[in-house]
Design an enzyme around this catalytic site. Structure first.
Site, short mmCIF file in Angstrom:
data_model
loop_
_atom_site.label_atom_id
_atom_site.label_comp_id
_atom_site.label_asym_id
_atom_site.label_seq_id
_atom_site.Cartn_x
_atom_site.Cartn_y
_atom_site.Cartn_z
N GLY A 11 0.78 -1.24 0.00
CA GLY A 11 0.00 0.00 0.00
C GLY A 11 0.81 1.29 0.00
O GLY A 11 0.35 2.30 0.54
N SER A 12 1.98 1.29 -0.64
CA SER A 12 2.73 2.56 -0.67
C SER A 12 2.04 3.59 -1.57
O SER A 12 2.11 4.79 -1.29
CB SER A 12 4.19 2.33 -1.09
N ARG A 64 -15.96 -15.01 -9.57
CA ARG A 64 -15.44 -13.64 -9.68
C ARG A 64 -16.58 -12.60 -9.68
O ARG A 64 -16.48 -11.56 -9.06
CB ARG A 64 -14.62 -13.53 -10.97
N ARG A 90 -6.19 -8.74 -8.09
CA ARG A 90 -7.25 -9.61 -8.62
C ARG A 90 -7.67 -9.09 -9.98
O ARG A 90 -7.81 -7.87 -10.17
CB ARG A 90 -8.50 -9.56 -7.71
N LEU A 92 -10.43 -8.23 -12.64
CA LEU A 92 -11.80 -7.76 -12.42
C LEU A 92 -12.72 -8.27 -13.52
O LEU A 92 -12.31 -8.37 -14.68
CB LEU A 92 -11.82 -6.23 -12.40
N HIS A 108 0.25 1.21 -13.02
CA HIS A 108 1.03 0.05 -13.45
C HIS A 108 2.49 0.47 -13.64
O HIS A 108 2.75 1.53 -14.20
CB HIS A 108 0.46 -0.48 -14.78
N ASP A 144 -4.40 -4.33 -17.75
CA ASP A 144 -3.42 -3.26 -18.01
C ASP A 144 -3.67 -2.55 -19.34
O ASP A 144 -2.73 -2.10 -20.01
CB ASP A 144 -1.98 -3.81 -17.93
N GLU A 173 5.71 6.71 -9.15
CA GLU A 173 4.31 6.31 -8.96
C GLU A 173 3.65 7.20 -7.90
O GLU A 173 2.51 7.63 -8.03
CB GLU A 173 4.22 4.85 -8.52
C1 GRF Z 1 3.00 -0.86 -7.65
O1 GRF Z 1 4.22 -1.05 -8.29
C2 GRF Z 1 1.89 -0.64 -8.65
O2 GRF Z 1 2.33 0.02 -9.80
C3 GRF Z 1 1.48 -2.05 -8.99
O3 GRF Z 1 1.58 -2.76 -7.78
C4 GRF Z 1 2.52 -2.13 -6.94
C5 GRF Z 1 1.81 -1.83 -5.67
O4 GRF Z 1 2.67 -1.29 -4.69
N1 GRF Z 1 0.16 -2.07 -9.56
P1 GRF Z 1 2.06 -0.66 -3.37
O5 GRF Z 1 1.19 -1.73 -2.72
O6 GRF Z 1 1.26 0.55 -3.76
O7 GRF Z 1 3.24 -0.31 -2.52
#
Ligand code: GRF
Length: 213
Positions: A11-12, A64, A90, A92, A108, A144, A173
Site C-alpha cells: 500500500g505505498s 469472480r 485480482r 476484475l 502500473h 493493463d 508512482e
Molecule cells: C506498484 O508497483 C503498482 O504500480 C502495482 O503494484 C505495486 C503496488 O505497490 N500495480 P504498493 O502496494 O502501492 O506499494
C-alpha cells in the site's frame, strides 16, 4: 471527490494518496480502503489515517462475478465516486469494469502499452530497454489496458536489477498517482475516442536520451 482505494499488499501508493488528501486544498478524500487480503499492510495504513476499511476475501465467493458484486456494493455504500486500484492483485470481471467505466483507475509500473502483466522490471532489463516508468490509466476489461491519463519516465541504469528499477519507478508512482487523481477530481479529465484529454495540463517539451550524448 470521494475515493475508494483497493489494495492487496503493502500500500505505498495508497500512502501517497493518503498524504496527498491530507493537504487542505487537495480536491479528494478517501472514504474506503478495501482489500481482498486481511493481512494487507495497506489496511494498517488506512487505520492509522482514520479511514474506514473493509476486507472481502475472494475465497468466500463462488465466482469472480459475485465477489466483484460484493465489492461494488461496499464501494457504493461508502458513496465513492472514483475507484483507485493500488496494487490490487485480482483480475476484475467485465461487469465490474463496465459498472465503473471511466470511474476506475489503475497504476502500473511500466510505460504501457509495453510490459503489461507481471515481472515487468525483469523483462525491461532483459530487453535492454533504456527507459521504463509508470502509467496511470482508466481500466478496461483487458488487463493493463485503457486510456492513459499520465505517465512518468525513468532511465534504466546498466547496473540495475529488478529491485533497483522498481524502486526508481515507485518514487514516480507516488508522484503521478495523486496528480492523476487531482486532475480527475478537478473535473479536467475526459475520455474522447478512448484517449484522455486533460484541460490545461502543462506539456513538457524536448526529449530525454539515455545514455546522455
Ligand atoms: C506498484 O508497483 C503498482 O504500480 C502495482 O503494484 C505495486 C503496488 O505497490 N500495480 P504498493 O502496494 O502501492 O506499494
Amino acid at each position: 471527490m470521494k475515493l475508494a482505494v483497493l489494495v492487496s499488499g503493502r500500500g505505498s501508493n495508497l500512502q501517497a494518496l493518503i498524504d496527498a488528501c491530507a493537504a487542505e486544498e487537495f480536491p479528494a478524500e478517501i472514504v474506503l480502503v478495501l482489500s481482498n487480503k486481511a493481512e494487507a499492510y495497506g489496511l494498517e495504513r488506512a487505520k492509522q489515517a482514520g479511514i474506514p476499511t473493509a476486507v472481502l476475501s475472494h475465497k468466500d465467493f463462488d465466482d469472480r462475478e459475485s465477489f466483484d458484486e460484493a465489492m461494488s456494493q461496499k464501494i457504493t455504500e461508502a458513496d465513492a465516486e472514483l475507484v483507485c486500484l493500488a496494487g490490487f492483485m485480482r483480475l476484475l470481471s467485465d461487469g465490474f469494469v463496465r459498472k465503473w467505466r471511466d470511474k476506475l483507475i489503475n497504476i502500473h509500473p511500466s510505460l504501457l502499452p509495453s510490459y503489461k502483466g507481471l515481472h515487468v522490471h525483469e523483462r525491461a532489463i532483459e530487453d535492454g530497454a533504456r527507459f521504463s516508468g509508470c502509467t496511470v490509466h482508466f481500466v478496461r476489461p483487458a488487463m493493463d489496458e485503457g486510456p492513459i491519463i499520465i505517465q512518468a519516465v525513468v532511465p534504466v541504469h546498466p547496473e540495475d536489477d529488478a529491485d533497483a528499477l522498481a524502486g526508481r519507478i515507485l518514487e514516480q508512482e507516488h508522484v503521478v498517482y495523486p496528480q492523476a487523481v487531482r486532475y480527475i477530481a478537478e473535473g479536467r479529465v475526459r475520455v474522447s475516442a478512448e484517449r484522455v484529454v486533460i484541460t490545461d495540463a502543462p506539456i513538457p517539451h524536448g526529449a530525454m536520451v539515455n545514455p546522455v550524448g
